[in-house]
Design a protein around this motif. Structure first.
Motif, PDB file in Angstrom:
ATOM      1  N   UNK A  18      49.474  26.261   9.381  1.00  0.00           N
ATOM      2  CA  UNK A  18      49.781  24.918   8.901  1.00  0.00           C
ATOM      3  C   UNK A  18      50.798  24.936   7.763  1.00  0.00           C
ATOM      4  N   UNK A  19      50.624  25.871   6.827  1.00  0.00           N
ATOM      5  CA  UNK A  19      51.386  25.776   5.582  1.00  0.00           C
ATOM      6  C   UNK A  19      52.299  26.950   5.291  1.00  0.00           C
ATOM      7  N   UNK A  22      53.129  31.720   1.856  1.00  0.00           N
ATOM      8  CA  UNK A  22      53.034  31.620   0.395  1.00  0.00           C
ATOM      9  C   UNK A  22      52.186  30.447  -0.071  1.00  0.00           C
ATOM     10  N   UNK A  23      51.833  29.555   0.826  1.00  0.00           N
ATOM     11  CA  UNK A  23      51.045  28.385   0.435  1.00  0.00           C
ATOM     12  C   UNK A  23      49.560  28.610   0.725  1.00  0.00           C
TER      13      UNK A  23
END
Lengths: 180, 180
Positions: A18-19, A22-23
DNA sequence: GTCTATAATTTGATAGAC
DNA sequence: GTCTATCAAATTATAGAC
């Protein structure tokens, strides 16, 4: 009954699809499982190790599913259709990007070994598709066509994700199949 | 002579097209310009503002270049060829992903307004390509075909980046054009 | 295997001087 | 416009107890 390692892999895969790399933090994953982030480090020493395990598992599962879909496909068209179907399932079952599609875009921000693992996934994809194409085409032609097919499906996943409209994937994939 | 704001946009665009949104910090950019990170906040209050300015500038520049390439294209094939050329230049001039391709993949990890700006870029892309297609096709067909074309070029940029081989982009783009 | 505790660093962001 | 100074929070990672 799944182990903590498996549950971590599941949570990490979902979050990273989804992100991005690094998120997603070890604390996010720990919270989701109801454990502490220090415990995550017991299962994966570094974040890079988690990423590598993730890509390995994702790639294995992808090609296993692909072979299952393609096993009784005789014609090139059937095999390519099975290939598209595998991507479609990956997206539509969970409304998430391809893990490697996202990591591939972030490639320059990733640790070296992880970057290589992602590239290997795409090499294998292109090889698989090239082998599935009609054998009367010259090898050079087949590799270019294979790159086009992989690119279309990966780009279609990204578009569907950005536009928040899964049908965009189907539209692009069906238009591609119609040309083959 | 470029302003600090412009130099920040240049540095941020370059970094984000390589590594993504979350792997770029105000300190990175400040260091590159030889200023302090607090000064970056004078030009862009929040990171989200920087992202929005970046996508706005990128999108404007993309469509300006696209119109310049397409201005004397008469046939659908010529217009689509101009579209491919614009992507090719974006990649090959700098060996970097499309900014929106990368942010689109990371979409679920981005602030809402930034996510919308990226989606608007792709809506505009699909609309432009759909209008460039032969007018005798039904509208539904044209939109699907447009999604396929945008997806292929975006996916090809990602593949070329991950495989560290710009020729992969050309292979996929040429195979696409050959079908049109 | 999981915890507490903690270290070292990075990050986004603000206040106020010059 | 840029700086110093500073902050609160987050992040990766380790040591060692249980």
């Amino acid at each position: 009954m799944s182990t903590t390692t498996d549950r971590l892999l599941d949570a990490a895969e979902s979050a990273m699809r989804l992100r991005g790399y690094h998120a997603v933090s070890f604390r996010d994953l720990a919270d989701e499982l109801g454990i502490k982030s220090a415990s995550v480090h017991y299962h994966f020493r570094q974040k890079e190790d988690l990423g590598l395990a993730l890509v390995g598992r994702y790639s294995d599962r992808f090609f296993t599913t692909l072979e299952a879909h393609a096993v009784q496909s005789q014609t090139p068209k059937d095999r390519l259709s099975a290939y598209c179907k595998t991507y479609r399932q990956a997206l539509r079952a969970s409304d998430k990007m391809c893990l490697c599609g996202l990591l591939g875009a972030e490639t320059c921000g990733l640790p070296d070994r992880l970057r290589s693992a992602v590239a290997a996934f795409f090499d294998a994809n292109i090889s698989w598709v090239a082998k599935a194409l009609p054998t009367n085409l010259p090898a050079r032609h087949r590799k270019a066509k294979a790159a086009q097919i992989v690119a279309t499906l990966q780009g279609a996943m990204m578009l569907a994700t950005s536009l928040r409209d899964p049908k965009t994937f189907d539209a692009a994939a069906n238009a591609l199949l119609a040309d083959l």
